[in-house]
Write a protein that holds these residues in place. Structure first.
Motif, short mmCIF file in Angstrom:
data_model
loop_
_atom_site.label_atom_id
_atom_site.label_comp_id
_atom_site.label_asym_id
_atom_site.label_seq_id
_atom_site.Cartn_x
_atom_site.Cartn_y
_atom_site.Cartn_z
N ILE A 173 29.43 48.50 -15.61
CA ILE A 173 28.26 47.68 -15.46
C ILE A 173 27.05 48.13 -14.45
O ILE A 173 27.11 48.82 -13.34
N ALA A 174 26.60 48.88 -15.18
CA ALA A 174 25.38 49.40 -15.06
C ALA A 174 23.98 48.57 -15.40
O ALA A 174 23.60 48.22 -16.26
N SER A 175 23.20 48.32 -13.76
CA SER A 175 22.11 47.45 -13.67
C SER A 175 20.55 47.74 -13.53
O SER A 175 20.97 48.62 -11.55
N TYR A 176 19.81 48.06 -13.85
CA TYR A 176 18.92 48.70 -13.35
C TYR A 176 18.08 47.54 -11.93
O TYR A 176 17.25 46.28 -12.92
N ARG A 177 17.52 47.55 -10.85
CA ARG A 177 17.51 46.54 -10.29
C ARG A 177 16.80 47.46 -8.78
O ARG A 177 17.19 47.53 -7.48
N PRO A 178 14.87 47.68 -8.82
CA PRO A 178 14.57 48.34 -7.73
C PRO A 178 14.61 47.45 -6.85
O PRO A 178 14.12 46.05 -6.36
N VAL A 179 14.88 47.82 -6.15
CA VAL A 179 14.71 47.35 -4.06
C VAL A 179 13.53 46.89 -4.26
O VAL A 179 12.62 47.68 -4.27
N PRO A 180 13.54 45.33 -4.39
CA PRO A 180 12.12 44.46 -4.31
C PRO A 180 11.77 44.65 -3.20
O PRO A 180 11.63 45.43 -1.84
N PRO A 181 9.99 44.95 -2.47
CA PRO A 181 9.43 44.82 -1.79
C PRO A 181 9.54 43.62 -0.20
O PRO A 181 10.17 43.03 -0.96
N VAL A 182 10.15 44.32 0.48
CA VAL A 182 10.79 43.24 2.03
C VAL A 182 9.41 42.32 2.15
O VAL A 182 8.47 42.27 2.28
N LYS A 183 9.16 40.74 2.30
CA LYS A 183 8.78 39.60 2.47
C LYS A 183 9.24 38.84 3.86
O LYS A 183 10.14 38.54 3.59
N LYS A 184 8.59 38.33 4.56
CA LYS A 184 9.02 38.35 5.49
C LYS A 184 9.35 36.33 5.40
O LYS A 184 9.16 35.49 4.39
N PRO A 185 10.86 35.81 5.61
CA PRO A 185 11.74 35.11 5.27
C PRO A 185 10.50 34.04 5.66
O PRO A 185 9.76 33.36 6.92
N SER A 186 10.87 32.63 4.66
CA SER A 186 10.00 31.37 4.68
C SER A 186 9.99 30.40 5.16
O SER A 186 9.63 30.02 6.60
N GLY A 187 11.08 30.40 6.44
CA GLY A 187 11.73 29.44 7.20
C GLY A 187 12.65 28.11 6.40
O GLY A 187 13.03 27.46 7.51
N ILE A 188 12.72 28.15 5.47
CA ILE A 188 13.19 26.66 4.21
C ILE A 188 14.83 27.26 4.49
O ILE A 188 15.15 26.08 4.26
N TRP A 189 15.09 28.56 4.68
CA TRP A 189 16.88 28.04 4.21
C TRP A 189 17.28 28.43 6.17
O TRP A 189 18.76 28.56 6.33
N LYS A 190 16.45 27.78 6.86
CA LYS A 190 16.43 28.21 8.56
C LYS A 190 17.09 26.63 8.72
O LYS A 190 17.02 25.95 7.81
N LEU A 191 18.25 26.57 9.28
CA LEU A 191 19.46 26.35 9.43
C LEU A 191 18.90 24.57 9.96
O LEU A 191 18.77 24.98 11.29
N PRO A 192 19.24 23.58 9.72
CA PRO A 192 18.73 22.40 10.13
C PRO A 192 18.61 22.07 11.63
O PRO A 192 20.60 22.36 11.63
N VAL A 193 18.45 20.98 12.51
CA VAL A 193 19.35 20.95 14.31
C VAL A 193 18.77 19.35 14.16
O VAL A 193 18.26 18.60 14.36
N LEU A 194 19.90 18.92 14.16
CA LEU A 194 19.63 17.39 13.98
C LEU A 194 20.37 17.06 15.38
O LEU A 194 21.65 17.14 16.20
N GLU A 195 19.16 15.55 16.50
CA GLU A 195 19.98 15.00 17.48
C GLU A 195 20.82 13.87 16.89
O GLU A 195 20.46 12.96 17.25
N GLU A 196 21.94 13.99 16.39
CA GLU A 196 22.55 12.90 16.06
C GLU A 196 23.93 13.33 15.89
O GLU A 196 23.49 14.81 15.77
N PRO A 197 24.87 12.20 16.06
CA PRO A 197 26.01 13.15 14.91
C PRO A 197 26.11 13.71 14.46
O PRO A 197 26.04 13.53 13.69
N THR A 198 27.39 14.45 14.55
CA THR A 198 27.60 15.62 12.63
C THR A 198 28.77 15.64 12.89
O THR A 198 29.54 15.54 13.30
N LEU A 199 29.69 15.83 11.58
CA LEU A 199 30.48 15.93 11.22
C LEU A 199 31.41 17.09 11.84
O LEU A 199 30.54 18.12 11.50
N SER A 200 32.97 17.21 12.05
CA SER A 200 33.05 18.32 12.21
C SER A 200 34.72 18.56 10.80
O SER A 200 35.41 17.54 11.55
N LEU A 201 34.60 18.91 10.84
CA LEU A 201 35.68 19.24 8.87
C LEU A 201 35.97 20.56 8.60
O LEU A 201 35.93 21.60 9.45
#
Length: 345
Positions: free
Chosen positions: A178-206
């Protein structure tokens, strides 16, 4: 392997795709048709339309029927893979194999693969050449020696040339490229939307990750009470210098997505909302971890569930195991808590 001199030669290099030495726009279905002849075009499968050149063993994926997003070349038949495929899947594949000379930068595919990739050979080889991404699906029938090894043994041999030598010495080690033409895109600064939430309440431990995925699928994708609602493609393009292509992982779990989902904090207060779980291969959360997952392995099987994992969910009354994900021990654990289990056994 003998080559058919009447079959057009194909070479993919940093300079582009050449068929019989002539440059061809690999992203143009029309250009590929001019070079390879009239194709068979299938009805859209989701957002993808497949264009297939049966006589030369080539197919291209496209979103609009005009721009090819990837070109696949079938080199050999892999009986073990074929036995696992649904009969309808054969419609999307060339009826013939490519018997000409396929090269990457003028070299046979295995010779073009980096040594580091060959040393960890198992199901596929994945590497880049310039703006091209290559996936070489290995012939599991011919390389059965690799698949007879225990995972621990195979990992130990990755420190040597043993696995690479098995692949290099095979008569037909590659079944599809499988050959795909995928130029490396310019690097953009992360938006922060996918930074894990920080909660000040009990959370599940599974403790069980597959069970955690089932809970997250219910709360994040079905009930939508948790956010942000994970999207692997947005996540992959919002990692700055660590951006990646999710589809390049093919049938492998994406490590950074696994880490995000494992660490995502689930508030204890929402556990009571879980009354029913549906375990189905089509669940959205599985496509986030392995976008190309075909359901042919046990990546998301729930072998066991501890009382610790089940205790936070007093309202869980039913599990519909459509995909056959639950192991016997997990079923017994659910039964002990009077949870009705339907579906495959």
């Amino acid at each position: 392997m003998s080559r058919d001199v009447n079959m057009p030669s194909i070479d993919v290099s940093r300079d582009g795709l050449r068929i019989d030495g002539v440059p061809v726009d690999a992203q143009s279905v029309r250009a590929l048709t001019d070079a390879l002849g009239s194709p068979r075009t299938l009805p859209p499968n989701g957002s993808t339309t497949w264009v297939v050149w049966d006589d030369v063993g080539v197919r291209a994926s496209t979103k609009d029927g005009e721009v090819a997003t990837g070109v696949s070349v079938t080199l050999a038949t892999d009986a073990r893979r074929e036995a696992k495929r649904d009969e309808s899947a054969s419609l999307y594949r060339p009826s013939g194999a490519y018997t000409g000379a396929f090269t990457i930068e003028g070299q046979p595919p295995i010779a073009a693969a980096p040594d580091a990739e060959l040393r960890k050979a198992y199901l596929m080889l994945r590497f880049r050449v310039g703006d091209w991404e290559f996936v070489l699906l290995l012939n599991t029938t011919e390389l059965r020696e690799l698949h007879a090894m225990e995972a621990r043994e195979r990992f130990a041999r990755q420190q040597t040339e043993e696995l690479a030598d098995v692949v290099r010495s095979a008569h037909a080690p590659v079944t599809e490229i499988i050959a795909s033409y995928r130029p490396v895109p310019p690097v953009k600064k992360p938006s922060g939307i996918w930074k894990l939430p920080v909660l000040e309440e009990p959370t599940l431990s599974l403790k069980s990750f597959p069970f955690r995925l089932a809970i997250l699928n219910e709360l994040m994708f079905v009930q939508r009470v948790l956010g942000p609602r994970f999207n692997v493609y947005d996540f992959a393009q919002d990692q700055g210098a660590k951006n990646f292509d999710p589809d390049a992982y093919y049938d492998t779990m994406i490590p950074s997505v696994r880490a995000w989902l494992r660490r995502y904090p689930i508030p204890t207060r929402v556990a009571g909302k879980v009354e029913e779980l549906v375990l189905d291969g089509g669940n959205e959360i599985y496509a986030q971890l392995i976008p190309q997952w075909d359901g042919e392995d046990s990546s998301f099987d729930i072998a066991t569930i501890t009382d610790h994992d089940l205790a936070p969910f007093p309202n869980l009354r039913r599990v519909d195991d459509i995909g056959g994900f639950l192991g016997p021990r997990a079923r017994r654990a659910l039964a002990r808590r009077c949870v009705q289990v339907d579906g495959a056994d």
